[in-house]
Design a protein around this motif. Structure first.
Motif, mmCIF file in Angstrom:
data_model
loop_
_atom_site.group_PDB
_atom_site.id
_atom_site.type_symbol
_atom_site.label_atom_id
_atom_site.label_comp_id
_atom_site.label_asym_id
_atom_site.label_seq_id
_atom_site.Cartn_x
_atom_site.Cartn_y
_atom_site.Cartn_z
ATOM 1 N N MET A 1 0.845 -1.198 0.000
ATOM 2 C CA MET A 1 0.000 0.000 0.000
ATOM 3 C C MET A 1 0.882 1.250 0.000
ATOM 4 S SD MET A 1 -2.784 1.205 2.831
ATOM 5 C CE MET A 1 -3.540 2.818 2.752
ATOM 6 N N ALA A 2 0.585 2.208 -0.899
ATOM 7 C CA ALA A 2 1.371 3.436 -1.001
ATOM 8 C C ALA A 2 0.852 4.474 -0.012
ATOM 9 C CB ALA A 2 1.318 3.983 -2.418
ATOM 10 N N THR A 3 1.798 5.136 0.689
ATOM 11 C CA THR A 3 1.418 6.185 1.640
ATOM 12 C C THR A 3 2.348 7.383 1.480
ATOM 13 O OG1 THR A 3 2.858 5.267 3.363
ATOM 14 C CG2 THR A 3 0.555 4.532 3.335
ATOM 15 N N ILE A 4 1.832 8.555 1.854
ATOM 16 C CA ILE A 4 2.629 9.781 1.831
ATOM 17 C C ILE A 4 2.517 10.456 3.182
ATOM 18 C CG2 ILE A 4 2.741 12.139 0.907
ATOM 19 C CD1 ILE A 4 2.054 11.037 -1.825
ATOM 20 N N ASN A 5 3.676 10.859 3.707
ATOM 21 C CA ASN A 5 3.723 11.615 4.961
ATOM 22 C C ASN A 5 4.636 12.816 4.766
ATOM 23 O OD1 ASN A 5 2.214 9.891 6.971
ATOM 24 N ND2 ASN A 5 3.690 8.402 6.194
ATOM 25 N N TYR A 6 4.359 13.877 5.528
ATOM 26 C CA TYR A 6 5.225 15.055 5.515
ATOM 27 C C TYR A 6 5.915 15.170 6.857
ATOM 28 C CZ TYR A 6 2.830 16.479 1.236
ATOM 29 O OH TYR A 6 2.326 16.523 -0.035
ATOM 30 N N LEU A 7 7.161 15.623 6.836
ATOM 31 C CA LEU A 7 7.910 15.772 8.071
ATOM 32 C C LEU A 7 8.936 16.883 7.917
ATOM 33 C CD1 LEU A 7 10.753 13.213 8.161
ATOM 34 C CD2 LEU A 7 8.905 12.881 6.534
ATOM 35 N N ILE A 8 9.467 17.340 9.042
ATOM 36 C CA ILE A 8 10.519 18.354 9.006
ATOM 37 C C ILE A 8 11.662 17.901 9.903
ATOM 38 C CG2 ILE A 8 8.871 20.221 8.584
ATOM 39 C CD1 ILE A 8 9.317 21.051 11.543
ATOM 40 N N LYS A 9 12.833 18.501 9.670
ATOM 41 C CA LYS A 9 13.990 18.254 10.524
ATOM 42 C C LYS A 9 14.496 19.595 11.033
ATOM 43 C CE LYS A 9 15.489 13.976 8.301
ATOM 44 N NZ LYS A 9 16.595 13.261 7.606
ATOM 45 N N GLY A 10 14.939 19.643 12.234
ATOM 46 C CA GLY A 10 15.403 20.889 12.833
ATOM 47 C C GLY A 10 14.406 21.415 13.842
ATOM 48 N N GLU A 11 14.903 22.327 14.715
ATOM 49 C CA GLU A 11 14.060 22.828 15.795
ATOM 50 C C GLU A 11 14.005 24.359 15.877
ATOM 51 O OE1 GLU A 11 15.570 21.087 19.333
ATOM 52 O OE2 GLU A 11 14.978 19.035 18.803
ATOM 53 N N LYS A 12 14.931 25.071 15.183
ATOM 54 C CA LYS A 12 14.985 26.524 15.356
ATOM 55 C C LYS A 12 14.626 27.287 14.084
ATOM 56 C CE LYS A 12 18.370 26.373 19.121
ATOM 57 N NZ LYS A 12 19.696 26.847 19.604
ATOM 58 N N ASN A 13 15.507 27.254 13.099
ATOM 59 C CA ASN A 13 15.309 28.067 11.893
ATOM 60 C C ASN A 13 14.304 27.430 10.933
ATOM 61 O OD1 ASN A 13 17.294 29.867 12.819
ATOM 62 N ND2 ASN A 13 18.917 28.582 11.965
ATOM 63 N N ALA A 14 13.812 28.267 10.004
ATOM 64 C CA ALA A 14 12.890 27.753 8.979
ATOM 65 C C ALA A 14 13.554 26.616 8.220
ATOM 66 C CB ALA A 14 12.505 28.868 8.022
ATOM 67 N N THR A 15 12.845 25.541 8.021
ATOM 68 C CA THR A 15 13.416 24.333 7.433
ATOM 69 C C THR A 15 12.515 23.791 6.326
ATOM 70 O OG1 THR A 15 14.311 22.138 7.954
ATOM 71 C CG2 THR A 15 12.288 22.798 9.080
ATOM 72 N N ASN A 16 13.087 22.936 5.482
ATOM 73 C CA ASN A 16 12.315 22.353 4.381
ATOM 74 C C ASN A 16 11.288 21.350 4.897
ATOM 75 O OD1 ASN A 16 13.643 23.686 2.315
ATOM 76 N ND2 ASN A 16 15.249 22.143 2.163
ATOM 77 N N ILE A 17 10.142 21.336 4.228
ATOM 78 C CA ILE A 17 9.148 20.286 4.474
ATOM 79 C C ILE A 17 9.498 19.122 3.546
ATOM 80 C CG2 ILE A 17 6.713 19.644 4.386
ATOM 81 C CD1 ILE A 17 6.046 22.618 4.775
ATOM 82 N N LEU A 18 9.694 17.955 4.133
ATOM 83 C CA LEU A 18 10.071 16.779 3.377
ATOM 84 C C LEU A 18 8.854 15.909 3.097
ATOM 85 C CD1 LEU A 18 13.272 15.772 5.420
ATOM 86 C CD2 LEU A 18 13.127 17.282 3.427
ATOM 87 N N MET A 19 8.883 15.218 1.944
ATOM 88 C CA MET A 19 7.854 14.231 1.634
ATOM 89 C C MET A 19 8.465 12.839 1.777
ATOM 90 S SD MET A 19 5.835 13.340 -1.920
ATOM 91 C CE MET A 19 4.486 14.484 -1.736
ATOM 92 N N ARG A 20 7.757 11.977 2.482
ATOM 93 C CA ARG A 20 8.168 10.574 2.575
ATOM 94 C C ARG A 20 7.130 9.732 1.853
ATOM 95 N NH1 ARG A 20 9.258 6.948 8.083
ATOM 96 N NH2 ARG A 20 10.170 5.119 6.996
ATOM 97 N N PHE A 21 7.586 9.057 0.788
ATOM 98 C CA PHE A 21 6.698 8.226 -0.036
ATOM 99 C C PHE A 21 7.084 6.767 0.155
ATOM 100 C CE2 PHE A 21 5.801 5.877 -3.945
ATOM 101 C CZ PHE A 21 4.462 6.177 -4.151
ATOM 102 N N LYS A 22 6.096 5.958 0.600
ATOM 103 C CA LYS A 22 6.335 4.526 0.817
ATOM 104 C C LYS A 22 5.363 3.709 -0.021
ATOM 105 C CE LYS A 22 7.181 2.789 4.829
ATOM 106 N NZ LYS A 22 7.057 2.352 6.239
ATOM 107 N N ASN A 23 5.886 2.641 -0.608
ATOM 108 C CA ASN A 23 5.026 1.679 -1.315
ATOM 109 C C ASN A 23 5.290 0.298 -0.724
ATOM 110 O OD1 ASN A 23 3.305 0.454 -3.164
ATOM 111 N ND2 ASN A 23 4.912 0.221 -4.709
ATOM 112 N N GLY A 24 4.652 0.046 0.435
ATOM 113 C CA GLY A 24 4.878 -1.213 1.136
ATOM 114 C C GLY A 24 6.356 -1.382 1.455
ATOM 115 N N ARG A 25 6.888 -2.557 1.145
ATOM 116 C CA ARG A 25 8.307 -2.807 1.377
ATOM 117 C C ARG A 25 9.147 -2.578 0.117
ATOM 118 N NH1 ARG A 25 8.287 -8.424 4.945
ATOM 119 N NH2 ARG A 25 7.066 -7.623 6.729
ATOM 120 N N LYS A 26 8.481 -2.203 -0.974
ATOM 121 C CA LYS A 26 9.198 -2.047 -2.246
ATOM 122 C C LYS A 26 10.068 -0.802 -2.276
ATOM 123 C CE LYS A 26 5.648 -4.449 -4.944
ATOM 124 N NZ LYS A 26 4.654 -4.321 -6.045
ATOM 125 N N CYS A 27 9.577 0.299 -1.687
ATOM 126 C CA CYS A 27 10.390 1.522 -1.675
ATOM 127 C C CYS A 27 9.992 2.403 -0.508
ATOM 128 C CB CYS A 27 10.280 2.269 -2.996
ATOM 129 S SG CYS A 27 8.637 2.917 -3.380
#
Length: 433
Positions: A1-27
């Motif tokens: 099953m394919a899923t998309i989540n958004y996440l960020i790294k860092g705690e202070k300055n403005a940071t990029n919003i990352l996309m995490r795309f998963k398709n089961g165990r394939k990728c």
């Protein structure tokens, strides 16, 4: 099953919003959206910007994230069903496509029009024209380059960099206005720029790039003008052939080249390079430089006389010198009548419409135009086209410059001939009775 989540790294300055795309165990892939947020304003639980009153960008970013998620799922379903390899580069490429930006600096020609034009022009000399088995002509490449220059001048004037998605009707109106009102370019030349732009944009579209659909809209058209182009009739050509230029070599040489152009209908790029090898069994045979088409032309008696007099073809000169000298010889020959036409203003470098002495309007183009016009109505169009190398009757008829009065005279002559034939037939019938 394919899923998309958004996440960020860092705690202070403005940071990029990352996309995490998963398709089961394939990728399991992660890539940056290049959308930025301050960590304190990000909701990890809801995966979007918090709905705080002091943030004016929250709605825009959240909407873009929702649209991007839908876009990535749609692209994945299409590409995965076709067996395309889904990896981190695929995800980065799709995110860039959604935001209409290059994946990296090496891919700017996939987003911006001028870099694509540069690549298109760079590859042009090795591109084979379909159905002609030859490469793009140098004159066509020159046309590509001048169009690119005008696009760059437009970008500089309006402080912009055109993307494929910018090629809409608003751009069209603004570009045409810029060329006509600010640069004072005539409508026919503007049409050449628009035609070239559309050709290159369509190539980009074929390559799957996001060209705005307005490029095919009826209002995104190529402007055209009906030029008051002059031609020389047979009497005028004979006047040039018989004129005594009193031993002025440049005029006599140009006159002989001019007569060859007028009596063969060849373009200047062809008649200036004729050699003895092109004469075969009393015919001129040459592969035309522009179209690659081989044409066969019988030797006119005036061309024969020139070849016999010179024991070969006249001395070749440059296109520029020819167009300078041919005006001089037509002035000396007395072509001083005032006619409507257009010519280049040497000061402004722009073509201007007006009434000028005929000799001032003469250029190499008059050769082909005069040849087609003088034969029109005397031979069928297909026969003339076989000699001139025109591939369609529409192209051929553009060269015909007979005036309305001349057309009326042709109809008058036809009716007179018809009346004479009818009278002869009636006399024959009376004799038989």
């Amino acid at each position: 099953m394919a899923t998309i989540n958004y996440l960020i790294k860092g705690e202070k300055n403005a940071t990029n919003i990352l996309m995490r795309f998963k398709n089961g165990r394939k990728c399991d892939l992660t890539a940056s959206t290049d959308l930025k947020v301050e960590p304190r304003k990000w909701s990890a639980a809801k995966q979007k910007v918090k709905l705080t009153a002091d943030d004016n960008s929250k709605d825009y970013i959240n909407n873009k994230l929702a649209e991007l998620e839908t876009f990535i799922f749609d692209e994945f379903n299409t590409d995965n069903s076709r067996g395309e390899y889904i990896d981190k580069h695929w995800l980065r490429k799709k995110i860039a496509k959604f935001f209409n930006r290059p994946v990296d600096e090496t891919a700017i020609d996939e987003v911006f029009f001028v870099p694509f034009m540069e690549t298109f022009i760079k590859n042009a000399p090795s591109r084979i024209i379909k159905g002609k088995n030859k490469t793009i002509a140098k004159g066509t490449i020159t046309k590509y380059n001048t169009t690119q220059k005008k696009i760059e001048e437009y970008e500089k004037r309006f402080k912009t960099k055109l993307k494929f998605t910018d090629l809409d009707l608003t751009f069209y109106d603004r570009f045409v206005n810029f060329l006509s009102q600010e640069q004072k370019i005539n409508l026919g030349t503007i049409g050449n720029y628009i035609g070239t732009l559309k050709t290159i944009a369509r190539d980009a579209k074929l390559k799957g790039l996001p060209v705005h659909p307005h490029i095919e809209h009826p209002n995104f058209f190529v402007p055209k003008i009906t030029a008051d182009s002059i031609y020389l009739n047979d009497d005028e050509i004979n006047k040039i052939f018989n004129h005594d230029f009193k031993g002025v070599e440049r005029l006599e040489n140009t006159r002989d080249l001019f007569i060859i152009g007028l009596r063969t209908g060849l373009r200047i790029s062809d008649f200036l390079r004729l050699k003895a090898a092109n004469i075969k069994n009393g015919y001129i045979e040459i592969e035309t430089q522009k179209t690659g088409q081989t044409v066969t032309i019988p030797l006119h008696k005036q061309v024969k006389a020139i070849l016999e007099k010179r024991n070969g073809f006249p001395r070749a000169i440059s296109d520029q010198k020819f167009n300078e000298h041919v005006k001089d010889l037509c002035q000396v020959a007395g072509f001083n009548e005032k006619v409507q036409g257009s010519k280049i203003n040497k000061e402004t470098k722009r073509k201007e419409e007006g009434v000028f002495e005929k000799w001032k309007l003469v250029t190499s183009h008059i050769c082909r135009r005069s040849f087609a016009t003088n034969l029109y109505g005397k031979l069928d169009n297909l026969t003339i086209m076989a000699i001139t190398g025109h591939q369609t009757e529409t192209q051929f008829l553009k060269y015909i410059k007979i005036t309305n009065t001349e057309k009326a005279e042709k109809l008058k002559d036809y009716w007179n001939k018809q009346s004479v034939e009818q009278e002869i037939e009636e006399k024959k019938m009376k004799v038989v009775k």
